[in-house]
Design an enzyme around this catalytic site. Structure first.
Site, PDB file in Angstrom:
ATOM      1  N   ARG A 105      -3.644  -6.143   0.377  1.00 48.22           N
ATOM      2  CA  ARG A 105      -4.386  -7.395   0.522  1.00 48.22           C
ATOM      3  C   ARG A 105      -4.572  -7.678   1.996  1.00 48.22           C
ATOM      4  O   ARG A 105      -3.612  -7.742   2.753  1.00 48.22           O
ATOM      5  CB  ARG A 105      -3.586  -8.566  -0.069  1.00 48.22           C
ATOM      6  CG  ARG A 105      -3.538  -8.567  -1.547  1.00 48.22           C
ATOM      7  CD  ARG A 105      -3.120  -9.913  -2.086  1.00 48.22           C
ATOM      8  NE  ARG A 105      -1.898 -10.431  -1.514  1.00 48.22           N
ATOM      9  CZ  ARG A 105      -1.483 -11.667  -1.688  1.00 48.22           C
ATOM     10  NH1 ARG A 105      -2.216 -12.516  -2.389  1.00 48.22           N
ATOM     11  NH2 ARG A 105      -0.359 -12.073  -1.179  1.00 48.22           N
ATOM     12  N   THR A 109      -8.302 -12.463   4.522  1.00 46.92           N
ATOM     13  CA  THR A 109      -9.327 -12.729   3.500  1.00 46.92           C
ATOM     14  C   THR A 109      -8.758 -12.666   2.078  1.00 46.92           C
ATOM     15  O   THR A 109      -9.404 -13.116   1.135  1.00 46.92           O
ATOM     16  CB  THR A 109     -10.444 -11.673   3.581  1.00 46.92           C
ATOM     17  OG1 THR A 109      -9.878 -10.396   3.268  1.00 46.92           O
ATOM     18  CG2 THR A 109     -11.061 -11.625   4.977  1.00 46.92           C
ATOM     19  N   ASP A 201       7.571 -11.858  -2.366  1.00 47.02           N
ATOM     20  CA  ASP A 201       6.782 -10.637  -2.260  1.00 47.02           C
ATOM     21  C   ASP A 201       7.494  -9.535  -3.054  1.00 47.02           C
ATOM     22  O   ASP A 201       8.594  -9.104  -2.697  1.00 47.02           O
ATOM     23  CB  ASP A 201       6.651 -10.228  -0.789  1.00 47.02           C
ATOM     24  CG  ASP A 201       5.712  -9.047  -0.621  1.00 47.02           C
ATOM     25  OD1 ASP A 201       4.649  -9.220  -0.019  1.00 47.02           O
ATOM     26  OD2 ASP A 201       6.041  -7.936  -1.126  1.00 47.02           O
ATOM     27  N   ASP A 204       8.507  -6.370  -1.155  1.00 46.77           N
ATOM     28  CA  ASP A 204       9.661  -6.606  -0.266  1.00 46.77           C
ATOM     29  C   ASP A 204      10.950  -6.738  -1.059  1.00 46.77           C
ATOM     30  O   ASP A 204      12.001  -6.242  -0.635  1.00 46.77           O
ATOM     31  CB  ASP A 204       9.448  -7.892   0.558  1.00 46.77           C
ATOM     32  CG  ASP A 204       8.440  -7.692   1.681  1.00 46.77           C
ATOM     33  OD1 ASP A 204       8.113  -6.528   1.994  1.00 46.77           O
ATOM     34  OD2 ASP A 204       7.972  -8.703   2.241  1.00 46.77           O
TER      35      ASP A 204
HETATM   36  N1  URA Z   1       2.128 -10.533  -4.326  1.00 47.83           N
HETATM   37  C1  URA Z   1       3.476 -10.720  -4.345  1.00 47.83           C
HETATM   38  O1  URA Z   1       4.243  -9.777  -4.165  1.00 47.83           O
HETATM   39  N2  URA Z   1       3.955 -11.960  -4.585  1.00 47.83           N
HETATM   40  C2  URA Z   1       3.140 -13.024  -4.781  1.00 47.83           C
HETATM   41  O2  URA Z   1       3.634 -14.124  -4.995  1.00 47.83           O
HETATM   42  C3  URA Z   1       1.743 -12.800  -4.749  1.00 47.83           C
HETATM   43  C4  URA Z   1       1.270 -11.557  -4.518  1.00 47.83           C
END
Ligand code: URA
Length: 211
Positions: A105, A109, A201, A204
């Protein structure tokens, strides 16, 4: 919200999702529990695989018994977080083929940018199940499904762990033919495209990296 969204409201899944949401859950435990949830969600995602009776001998009798008809399966992991679900799915169906779609991502944007794409041949004859733990804006999943359809995928599903209403709506608008299977439908996205309450995330959390 949409006919195409299935929330798998099983106590084991909901229990494990709570562990995954908890920011105190360490990386190794997060990875293990995600793998377990993938198996449980995978049961829902594969529930319509065709069966045909075969004749077998039990130790006591000869019977007709249902057996998977051999519809070929392809799991497609949306990198990198999709790999956290892939491991559990391969425990469930070790013979499945695997594709990988690399999308990241753009942080400004929130658009999906493709950097890797590799899938098995003959996607048109397979049940294709693409996986990514988070359905957030939907941009990545939409782009991945579009690419997979271009490669011939006709029977496609999307399995995730946590979905945002915005992502479900966006995905459903572009791919109304693709069922979405999730463990939860959360409240909303924040201004950075993260799901609230979510679990942070996913990549992560799986790999122990930071932002
Ligand atoms: N991607 C993620 O890893 N966590 C989110 O909350 C949104 C997108």
């Amino acid at each position: 919200m949409t006919d195409n969204l299935t929330i798998v409201d099983h106590p084991l899944i909901q229990h494990k999702l709570t562990i995954l949401r908890n920011k105190e859950t360490p990386t190794a435990h997060f990875r293990q529990v995600l793998r377990e949830v993938a198996i449980l969600l995978g049961c829902e995602a594969t529930k319509d695989l065709p069966l045909a009776d075969v004749t077998i001998d039990t130790p006591l009798e000869t019977i007709q018994s249902p057996y998977l008809e051999g519809k070929k399966i392809c799991f497609v992991s949306i990198l990198r977080a999709g790999n956290g679900l892939l491991d559990g799915l391969l425990d469930l169906i070790p013979s499945a083929r695997v594709g990988h779609v690399g999308m990241y991502r753009d942080h400004d944007t929130l658009e999906a940018i493709r950097y890797y794409y590799r899938t098995p041949d003959e996607l048109d004859g397979r049940q294709v199940i693409m996986v990514d733990p988070m359905l957030a804006t939907g941009n990545t999943a939409i782009a991945a499904a579009t690419e997979l359809k271009k490669s011939g995928a006709k029977s496609l599903k999307f399995m995730c762990l946590v979905a945002a209403p915005e992502g479900v709506q966006a995905f459903n608008k572009v791919h109304p033919d693709v069922p979405v299977i999730s463990a939860a439908l959360d409240r909303q996205l924040n201004e950075r495209g993260y799901i609230l309450p979510g679990l942070g995330d996913a990549g992560d959390r799986i790999y122990g990296t930071k932002g």
